[in-house]
Design a protein around this motif. Sequence first.
Motif, PDB file in Angstrom:
ATOM      1  N   GLU A 191       0.832  -1.205   0.000  1.00  0.00           N
ATOM      2  CA  GLU A 191       0.000   0.000   0.000  1.00  0.00           C
ATOM      3  C   GLU A 191       0.871   1.260   0.000  1.00  0.00           C
ATOM      4  O   GLU A 191       0.598   2.231  -0.718  1.00  0.00           O
ATOM      5  N   ILE A 240       2.513   1.895  -3.511  1.00  0.00           N
ATOM      6  CA  ILE A 240       1.570   2.422  -4.508  1.00  0.00           C
ATOM      7  C   ILE A 240       1.232   3.882  -4.213  1.00  0.00           C
ATOM      8  O   ILE A 240       1.177   4.721  -5.127  1.00  0.00           O
ATOM      9  N   ASP A 241       1.036   4.219  -2.931  1.00  0.00           N
ATOM     10  CA  ASP A 241       0.763   5.617  -2.586  1.00  0.00           C
ATOM     11  C   ASP A 241       1.950   6.511  -2.932  1.00  0.00           C
ATOM     12  O   ASP A 241       1.777   7.618  -3.472  1.00  0.00           O
ATOM     13  N   ILE A 286       2.032   7.139  -6.730  1.00  0.00           N
ATOM     14  CA  ILE A 286       1.118   8.186  -7.198  1.00  0.00           C
ATOM     15  C   ILE A 286       1.702   9.566  -6.891  1.00  0.00           C
ATOM     16  O   ILE A 286       1.711  10.474  -7.738  1.00  0.00           O
ATOM     17  N   THR A 287       2.217   9.718  -5.659  1.00  0.00           N
ATOM     18  CA  THR A 287       2.779  11.025  -5.265  1.00  0.00           C
ATOM     19  C   THR A 287       3.989  11.390  -6.109  1.00  0.00           C
ATOM     20  O   THR A 287       4.120  12.531  -6.592  1.00  0.00           O
ATOM     21  N   TRP A 336      -4.099   2.500 -15.163  1.00  0.00           N
ATOM     22  CA  TRP A 336      -3.826   1.890 -13.862  1.00  0.00           C
ATOM     23  C   TRP A 336      -4.765   0.710 -13.592  1.00  0.00           C
ATOM     24  O   TRP A 336      -4.354  -0.306 -13.005  1.00  0.00           O
ATOM     25  N   ALA A 359      -4.436  -2.770  -3.913  1.00  0.00           N
ATOM     26  CA  ALA A 359      -3.846  -1.484  -3.545  1.00  0.00           C
ATOM     27  C   ALA A 359      -3.926  -0.487  -4.694  1.00  0.00           C
ATOM     28  O   ALA A 359      -4.254   0.694  -4.494  1.00  0.00           O
ATOM     29  N   ARG A 411      -7.567   0.714  -4.977  1.00  0.00           N
ATOM     30  CA  ARG A 411      -7.942   1.676  -3.941  1.00  0.00           C
ATOM     31  C   ARG A 411      -7.304   3.044  -4.195  1.00  0.00           C
ATOM     32  O   ARG A 411      -7.888   4.081  -3.882  1.00  0.00           O
ATOM     33  N   ALA A 412      -6.101   3.029  -4.797  1.00  0.00           N
ATOM     34  CA  ALA A 412      -5.393   4.291  -5.003  1.00  0.00           C
ATOM     35  C   ALA A 412      -5.971   5.112  -6.150  1.00  0.00           C
ATOM     36  O   ALA A 412      -5.974   6.345  -6.097  1.00  0.00           O
TER      37      ALA A 412
END
Length: 923
Positions: free
Chosen positions: A465, A468-469, A472-473, A487, A505, A508-509
Amino acid sequence: MNKKKKPFLGMPAPLGYVPGLGRGATGFTTRSDIGPARDANDPVDDRHAPPGKRTVGDQMKKNQAADDDDEDLNDTNYDEFNGYAGSLFSSGPYEKDDEEADAIYAALDKRMDERRKERRQEDHKFRRKLAEVTEEEWLSIPEVGDARNKRQRNPRYEKLTPVPDSFFAKHLQTGENHTSVDPRQTQFGGLNTPYPGGLNTPYPGGMTPGLMTPGTGELDMRKIGQARNTLMDMRLSQVSDSVSGQTVVDPKGYLTDLNSMIPTHGGDINDIKKARLLLKSVRETNPHHPPAWIASARLEEVTGKLQVARNLIMKGTEMCPKSEDVWLEAARLQPGDTAKAVVAQAVRHLPQSVRIYIRAAELETDIRAKKRVLRKALEHVPNSVRLWKAAVELEEPEDARIMLSRAVECCPTSVELWLALARLETYENARKVLNKARENIPTDRHIWITAAKLEEANGNTQMVEKIIDRAITSLRANGVEINREQWIQDAEECDRAGSVATCQAVMRAVIGIGIEEEDRKHTWMEDADSCVAHNALECARAIYAYALQVFPSKKSVWLRAAYFEKNHGTRYESLEALLQRAVAHCPKAEVLWLMGAKSKWLAGDVPAARSILALAFQANPNSEEIWLAAVKLESENNEYERARRLLAKARSSAPTARVFMKSVKLEWVLGNIAAAQELCEEALKHYEDFPKLWMMKGQIEEQGELMEKAREAYNQGLKKCPHSTPLWLLLSRLEEKIGQLTRARAILEKSRLKNPKNPGLWLESVRLEYRAGLKNIANTLMAKALQECPSSGILWSEAVFLEARPQRKTKSVDALKKCEHDPHVLLAVAKLFWSERKITKAREWFHRTVKIDSDLGDAWAFFYKFELQHGTEEQQEEVRKRCENAEPRHGELWCTVSKDIANWQRKIGEILVLVAARIKNTF
């Protein structure tokens, strides 16, 4: 000045005198030559005339009145049946005989009118008396027999007797045979035919009966061969040199030369010559133009002149030594060893060409030679990703890892090489490789996703998780637009690869990126359906989980998630856990309580199902659905007394028509007919407009062979529920069952008048006539039905099998045009292929049918019967399981078996077997 008077003035003109002729004044006409403008018969426009003759309109009216007396024989006044509207003899004299005749005809007309009036009065009296006829007298009226004569009832079909072969053989012998060619007929270069007219033909009468043997009427191949040889000799003699006496054609090599002249590409020779000429002009005009040499070589290759093509392309390599395409074309056209030499020469001219190196490696058959070529190529072109990939594919894993470590140094921007190296490294080294890859390529998402998959594969699911976060950032910080669709596709690929945590994950992102707040629910449900269609079940599960977090009180989302788990999840674990959460968030959603109870019941845990229903009663007091579910649970587990008590409570606390119906049915299936009838009568006092109660009352009477009472029940029901199709069908079948075919037909006609455009009633009318043996009437009714209901699939499916076998395919095409996605039509097409023994196509159409409507029990039954005859045990079991999961409830044959009181406790699989056993392959 006195003028003398002319002597001719006042004298008449001489004979033949034309004024002005002497001075040439002719060629015009004056009013005096042609007379006045108004005709002598025209009315005079006299303003001071008396009233009757004052205007032109008065004169016209007068003339019209005079003309009315004349007979009008115009075509517009003629009628094909009655003749002319007026009398043809009105202009003739009216004598005494005519007067007597008119009097006689008038008397006859008066008498006929009196008789018609008397007949109408008698009919009126008779119709009034019909109101006094009792129902017993009406039922005692005898059936009307077939009024057709014997020839119409038993038509004799025309017999066609084929002509025997002996007839043709006899007539062949009478023909004149010609088996040889007269040399005298060839002296002028042609044959004199025996037909009058003397036409010369260069062929030796190949169509005459002489090529057929006299006795058998078959072609004589020996004679055809003789005729061909004669034709060839004649052709060769025609082209001989008459001066020197020697031929200019070699008879032995003639056919061989002809074969060599035939082009292999099938095009026009003139077009080839034009193309060759144009390409030659291009080459001469611009000899350093590579496409001209390539096109010229390919033209010669197509026309079969391979060596010419090779010579041209080699000349092209001399003229265009720096053209990669010319060298590759030359290597393609040359045979093996020569091609290698050509490629070697190409490498000397183009040492940086990747395509030539790849072609050189392809020409090598030995793996070592391929490796050697590619390594040599990498020395010259170290930054080619294609060459590195081709070289690595030939190596063993350890050597490939070493090569890839060098490859990522030479091509640091190639994501594929970094990922390939990471896959070959150990866990720790792979993390280092991916970190380096992110440093070199900070804008690629695949590196981040691969890192997440790496952590998941090594058990660090809590890191997935975070990665993946961070991805994105980081990508947003580097100016990369987050494309939601890409994605989601990556998540589906992770799902297929087994990386469930990474897939969830990613979902959800990105699931909420780029979506308006009011569109979230609709878009997410569509995404979930798309994932299910792509077999990415974990992606769909992640979408439903996220949607339920956002919309915890939406019953529709919980239902979609529950149906997803029911169809694709572990039925008794994930489904029950989801339903427990669902009823906690939506306690007023009856269907969620019922699904939970049913899941427990199917798992065999009846007490748990009872407890769930008890909780449901607390949340939804006096709910009809929950009452009936509790009754079904008890009755299915043979707790009949508890079911009775529950129904009694339901009738007192929540009395509805369905509760009464279930009460009647329970007593009926348990054999308590008197109690069932009593409950039915009580229910009809409160719910007389509920057709199922009338149906059950009539069926109970019919079961006891009380046909009169059953008919009375159906008739009473139809008075209260005239738009209930099943009631009409039951009454019609009852009359047909007791032999009252005419009454059944009349009932169906009346039902169609009260319920127009009803396919079920039309279908029953067609089948009634078909069962009675009146196929012509059935076909006529079907045509009317399709006119009134042109988009009814059930009618089209029946129409297909009403046709004769040769016309069924055409009818099925028409049906598919009108009802492309109707399950009944698809089922009819599947049965049609089945009847033609096209097993693969039939199975494909059965799959389509059950996919488009899984609730149609008849489709499952036919599919199962088909697999019993033509499928394996695995295929039969698969159909049975799919049918049990679909839980079909509709279908004509299906309902006939499932609603039979003898089968009231049978499961879906058992009903499927029973329905399949009833199906006969008579279509």
